[in-house]
Design a protein around this motif. Structure first.
Motif, PDB file in Angstrom:
ATOM      1  N   ASN A 147      38.403  47.726  43.027  1.00  0.00           N
ATOM      2  CA  ASN A 147      37.277  47.267  43.843  1.00  0.00           C
ATOM      3  C   ASN A 147      36.674  45.994  43.260  1.00  0.00           C
ATOM      4  O   ASN A 147      36.944  45.627  42.111  1.00  0.00           O
ATOM      5  N   ALA A 148      35.885  45.338  44.069  1.00  0.00           N
ATOM      6  CA  ALA A 148      35.125  44.163  43.649  1.00  0.00           C
ATOM      7  C   ALA A 148      33.671  44.396  44.027  1.00  0.00           C
ATOM      8  O   ALA A 148      33.372  44.690  45.189  1.00  0.00           O
ATOM      9  N   VAL A 149      32.783  44.284  43.057  1.00  0.00           N
ATOM     10  CA  VAL A 149      31.354  44.494  43.301  1.00  0.00           C
ATOM     11  C   VAL A 149      30.717  43.152  43.625  1.00  0.00           C
ATOM     12  O   VAL A 149      30.743  42.225  42.808  1.00  0.00           O
ATOM     13  N   LEU A 150      30.132  43.055  44.810  1.00  0.00           N
ATOM     14  CA  LEU A 150      29.546  41.809  45.292  1.00  0.00           C
ATOM     15  C   LEU A 150      28.067  42.013  45.604  1.00  0.00           C
ATOM     16  O   LEU A 150      27.669  43.060  46.099  1.00  0.00           O
ATOM     17  N   THR A 151      27.289  40.982  45.339  1.00  0.00           N
ATOM     18  CA  THR A 151      25.867  41.009  45.685  1.00  0.00           C
ATOM     19  C   THR A 151      25.662  40.399  47.063  1.00  0.00           C
ATOM     20  O   THR A 151      26.159  39.298  47.339  1.00  0.00           O
ATOM     21  N   SER A 152      24.930  41.111  47.902  1.00  0.00           N
ATOM     22  CA  SER A 152      24.522  40.555  49.193  1.00  0.00           C
ATOM     23  C   SER A 152      23.050  40.179  49.088  1.00  0.00           C
ATOM     24  O   SER A 152      22.171  41.056  49.169  1.00  0.00           O
ATOM     25  N   PRO A 153      22.751  38.895  48.875  1.00  0.00           N
ATOM     26  CA  PRO A 153      21.342  38.495  48.717  1.00  0.00           C
ATOM     27  C   PRO A 153      20.482  38.868  49.918  1.00  0.00           C
ATOM     28  O   PRO A 153      19.318  39.228  49.764  1.00  0.00           O
ATOM     29  N   ALA A 154      21.064  38.812  51.106  1.00  0.00           N
ATOM     30  CA  ALA A 154      20.277  39.119  52.311  1.00  0.00           C
ATOM     31  C   ALA A 154      19.833  40.575  52.338  1.00  0.00           C
ATOM     32  O   ALA A 154      18.778  40.900  52.871  1.00  0.00           O
ATOM     33  N   HIS A 155      20.639  41.456  51.747  1.00  0.00           N
ATOM     34  CA  HIS A 155      20.326  42.881  51.758  1.00  0.00           C
ATOM     35  C   HIS A 155      19.733  43.362  50.439  1.00  0.00           C
ATOM     36  O   HIS A 155      19.344  44.519  50.313  1.00  0.00           O
ATOM     37  N   ARG A 156      19.697  42.481  49.432  1.00  0.00           N
ATOM     38  CA  ARG A 156      19.199  42.809  48.094  1.00  0.00           C
ATOM     39  C   ARG A 156      19.902  44.061  47.546  1.00  0.00           C
ATOM     40  O   ARG A 156      19.276  44.991  47.055  1.00  0.00           O
ATOM     41  N   VAL A 157      21.224  44.036  47.644  1.00  0.00           N
ATOM     42  CA  VAL A 157      21.992  45.181  47.162  1.00  0.00           C
ATOM     43  C   VAL A 157      23.369  44.708  46.710  1.00  0.00           C
ATOM     44  O   VAL A 157      23.856  43.658  47.137  1.00  0.00           O
ATOM     45  N   LYS A 158      23.966  45.474  45.817  1.00  0.00           N
ATOM     46  CA  LYS A 158      25.356  45.259  45.441  1.00  0.00           C
ATOM     47  C   LYS A 158      26.216  46.280  46.171  1.00  0.00           C
ATOM     48  O   LYS A 158      25.856  47.453  46.262  1.00  0.00           O
ATOM     49  N   ALA A 159      27.351  45.829  46.663  1.00  0.00           N
ATOM     50  CA  ALA A 159      28.254  46.713  47.398  1.00  0.00           C
ATOM     51  C   ALA A 159      29.683  46.369  47.031  1.00  0.00           C
ATOM     52  O   ALA A 159      29.972  45.262  46.569  1.00  0.00           O
ATOM     53  N   SER A 160      30.577  47.317  47.245  1.00  0.00           N
ATOM     54  CA  SER A 160      31.973  47.139  46.853  1.00  0.00           C
ATOM     55  C   SER A 160      32.874  46.828  48.037  1.00  0.00           C
ATOM     56  O   SER A 160      32.708  47.365  49.133  1.00  0.00           O
ATOM     57  N   LEU A 161      33.831  45.976  47.766  1.00  0.00           N
ATOM     58  CA  LEU A 161      35.007  45.800  48.594  1.00  0.00           C
ATOM     59  C   LEU A 161      36.087  46.588  47.871  1.00  0.00           C
ATOM     60  O   LEU A 161      36.330  46.369  46.676  1.00  0.00           O
ATOM     61  N   ARG A 162      36.744  47.519  48.556  1.00  0.00           N
ATOM     62  CA  ARG A 162      37.594  48.479  47.838  1.00  0.00           C
ATOM     63  C   ARG A 162      38.875  48.765  48.616  1.00  0.00           C
ATOM     64  O   ARG A 162      38.854  49.032  49.809  1.00  0.00           O
ATOM     65  N   HIS A 163      39.993  48.719  47.916  1.00  0.00           N
ATOM     66  CA  HIS A 163      41.271  49.091  48.522  1.00  0.00           C
ATOM     67  C   HIS A 163      42.291  49.246  47.405  1.00  0.00           C
ATOM     68  O   HIS A 163      42.246  48.529  46.390  1.00  0.00           O
ATOM     69  N   ALA A 164      43.226  50.164  47.594  1.00  0.00           N
ATOM     70  CA  ALA A 164      44.232  50.401  46.557  1.00  0.00           C
ATOM     71  C   ALA A 164      45.041  49.148  46.242  1.00  0.00           C
ATOM     72  O   ALA A 164      45.431  48.918  45.088  1.00  0.00           O
ATOM     73  N   SER A 165      45.275  48.303  47.242  1.00  0.00           N
ATOM     74  CA  SER A 165      46.081  47.100  47.014  1.00  0.00           C
ATOM     75  C   SER A 165      45.330  46.023  46.244  1.00  0.00           C
ATOM     76  O   SER A 165      45.925  45.005  45.867  1.00  0.00           O
ATOM     77  N   MET A 166      44.026  46.252  45.999  1.00  0.00           N
ATOM     78  CA  MET A 166      43.258  45.278  45.219  1.00  0.00           C
ATOM     79  C   MET A 166      43.463  45.437  43.711  1.00  0.00           C
ATOM     80  O   MET A 166      42.974  44.622  42.929  1.00  0.00           O
ATOM     81  N   LEU A 167      44.163  46.474  43.286  1.00  0.00           N
ATOM     82  CA  LEU A 167      44.524  46.555  41.877  1.00  0.00           C
ATOM     83  C   LEU A 167      45.351  45.328  41.519  1.00  0.00           C
ATOM     84  O   LEU A 167      46.334  45.005  42.201  1.00  0.00           O
ATOM     85  N   PRO A 168      44.984  44.591  40.485  1.00  0.00           N
ATOM     86  CA  PRO A 168      45.762  43.398  40.123  1.00  0.00           C
ATOM     87  C   PRO A 168      47.235  43.718  39.887  1.00  0.00           C
ATOM     88  O   PRO A 168      47.582  44.800  39.391  1.00  0.00           O
ATOM     89  N   ARG A 169      48.093  42.790  40.255  1.00  0.00           N
ATOM     90  CA  ARG A 169      49.517  42.966  39.980  1.00  0.00           C
ATOM     91  C   ARG A 169      49.782  42.845  38.487  1.00  0.00           C
ATOM     92  O   ARG A 169      50.685  43.501  37.967  1.00  0.00           O
ATOM     93  N   VAL A 170      49.008  41.978  37.816  1.00  0.00           N
ATOM     94  CA  VAL A 170      49.136  41.814  36.375  1.00  0.00           C
ATOM     95  C   VAL A 170      47.743  41.787  35.756  1.00  0.00           C
ATOM     96  O   VAL A 170      46.865  41.055  36.228  1.00  0.00           O
ATOM     97  N   ALA A 171      47.535  42.587  34.738  1.00  0.00           N
ATOM     98  CA  ALA A 171      46.327  42.517  33.913  1.00  0.00           C
ATOM     99  C   ALA A 171      46.767  41.999  32.549  1.00  0.00           C
ATOM    100  O   ALA A 171      47.528  42.666  31.851  1.00  0.00           O
TER     101      ALA A 171
END
Length: 384
Positions: A147-171
């Motif tokens: 997942n990626a945790v992103l801040t939405s300034p308009a909503h004053r909250v942090k929320a995640s974009l999440r999907h299994a394919s978002m796991l990096p191919r290489v760490a």
């Protein structure tokens, strides 16, 4: 017993391993979108290694934690440049931004179609573009999370974009990249890493696989975080902390987190408070609250035994109690000069909305037991 374990397609760990990035990246294409921190010059060695493999690059510098606006702008730039894959080189914020760009690069529509909490939370229509994650701090473990945790300034909250394919191919984890981290950043990222080992270890979703990772990571953090803070050039301590961070990422991605991160999301959305500082300030108080609640409501459960094992690992004392572990953690937070939550502008009048939002946070669902509103409020009061 049933559990699932998923992680990055390939993990490369070791001092000097950055030099392997060219051949590793080449299999994903010839046009890379490179996300860096605000000091893009620090990624020059990476750019040189990519150039040696005849990989062209477009770069994007992220200042601070990733916002929805920044990710939207970065994705537009990556598309315009015709990039095949994404590389994130920096702290957890940079790597989260890179993962978000990789997800949006191959998918139609708008970021808010896929963002949780404040968006429509739709699954990605197509797998994310390949992402290579190169951490330069030892804290978030984002190089092995989905997942990626992103801040939405308009909503004053942090929320995640999440999907299994978002796991990096290489760490690619090179401890040498952390040798120049200043003490304050070493402290906050290191305590975030420790939090991300303790919380999965006591999580209601814990399993034997992640438990083994947590035990090893907690042991290494206990012996090396102080050393890395006081002497940043201590290569052995830096290696320990880089591995600690990696192990924490592996654990949290597969066993969840808890109340520390349940609070960190709304606090980070409502106040200009760095994630690592928030987690560090909360950790000992959440430990104390969970231990107390378990003694009252789950006295014979596994959680208390796990907190006792945490205490033994932290203190290196076979007779240490769960309370000793919380006390050791508070002493470390004090020694590493972590500011209290009040330093970020949090006041008692903010407690009610923070508690309400924290109770709904995805991380809170993995806390070892459900805490009451009064218990959550008491945590904030202790940390302010």
């Amino acid at each position: 017993m049933r559990f699932e374990f998923a992680t990055a397609g390939r993990v490369i760990f070791g001092p000097g391993s950055l030099r392997e990035v060219g051949p590793a990246a080449r299999e994903f294409g010839r046009h890379a979108f490179v996300v860096t921190g605000r000091h893009a010059a620090r990624a020059q060695r990476l750019l040189d290694l990519l150039a040696a493999e005849k990989i062209s690059v477009a770069t994007f510098s992220l200042s601070g934690e990733p916002t929805t606006d920044a990710v939207i702008a970065a994705t537009a730039q990556a598309r315009a440049a015709g990039c095949d894959f994404v590389i994130g080189m920096g702290g957890g914020s940079v790597i989260d931004a890179a993962k978000a760009v990789a997800a949006l690069l191959t998918n139609p529509g708008d970021l808010f179609d896929y963002l949780e909490v404040v968006g429509r939370a739709q699954p990605l229509a197509h797998p994310a573009a390949p992402c290579v994650a190169i951490p330069t701090t030892a804290g978030t473990g984002s190089e092995v999370t989905r997942n990626a945790v992103l801040t939405s300034p308009a909503h004053r909250v942090k929320a995640s974009l999440r999907h299994a394919s978002m796991l990096p191919r290489v760490a690619l984890v090179d401890p040498e990249l952390t040798l120049d981290l200043p003490p304050a950043l070493t402290a906050t990222t290191g305590l975030d890493a420790l939090t991300q080992l303790i919380e999965p270890y006591v999580s209601c979703r814990a399993n034997p696989f992640t438990d083994a990772l947590c035990v090893e990571g907690i042991r290494r953090a206990a012996r090396s975080l102080r050393r890395a803070f006081h002497d940043g050039r201590d290569a052995a301590a830096r290696e320990d902390m880089a591995l600690t961070s990696l192990l924490g990422g592996l654990a949290l991605a597969n066993a969840g987190l808890g109340a520390v991160h349940g609070f960190a999301a709304p606090i980070g959305g409502m106040f200009p408070a760095p994630h690592g500082e928030v987690c560090a300030a909360l950790l000992p108080h959440v430990m104390t609250a969970n231990i107390s609640a378990c003694r009252t409501r789950q006295p014979s459960g596994d959680t208390l035994r796990h907190y006792e094992e945490v205490a033994r690992l932290l203190t290196d004392r076979p007779t240490a109690t769960a309370d000793d572990g919380a006390a050791w953690t508070q002493q470390l937070v004090t020694e590493l000069q972590i500011p209290r939550l009040a330093a970020h502008g949090i006041k008692p009048s903010d407690f009610a909305p923070l508690v309400e939002k924290a109770a709904q946070a995805s991380s809170m669902k993995a806390n070892p037991l459900a805490l009451t509103a009064a218990e959550l409020t008491a945590i904030l009061a202790s940390a302010v």
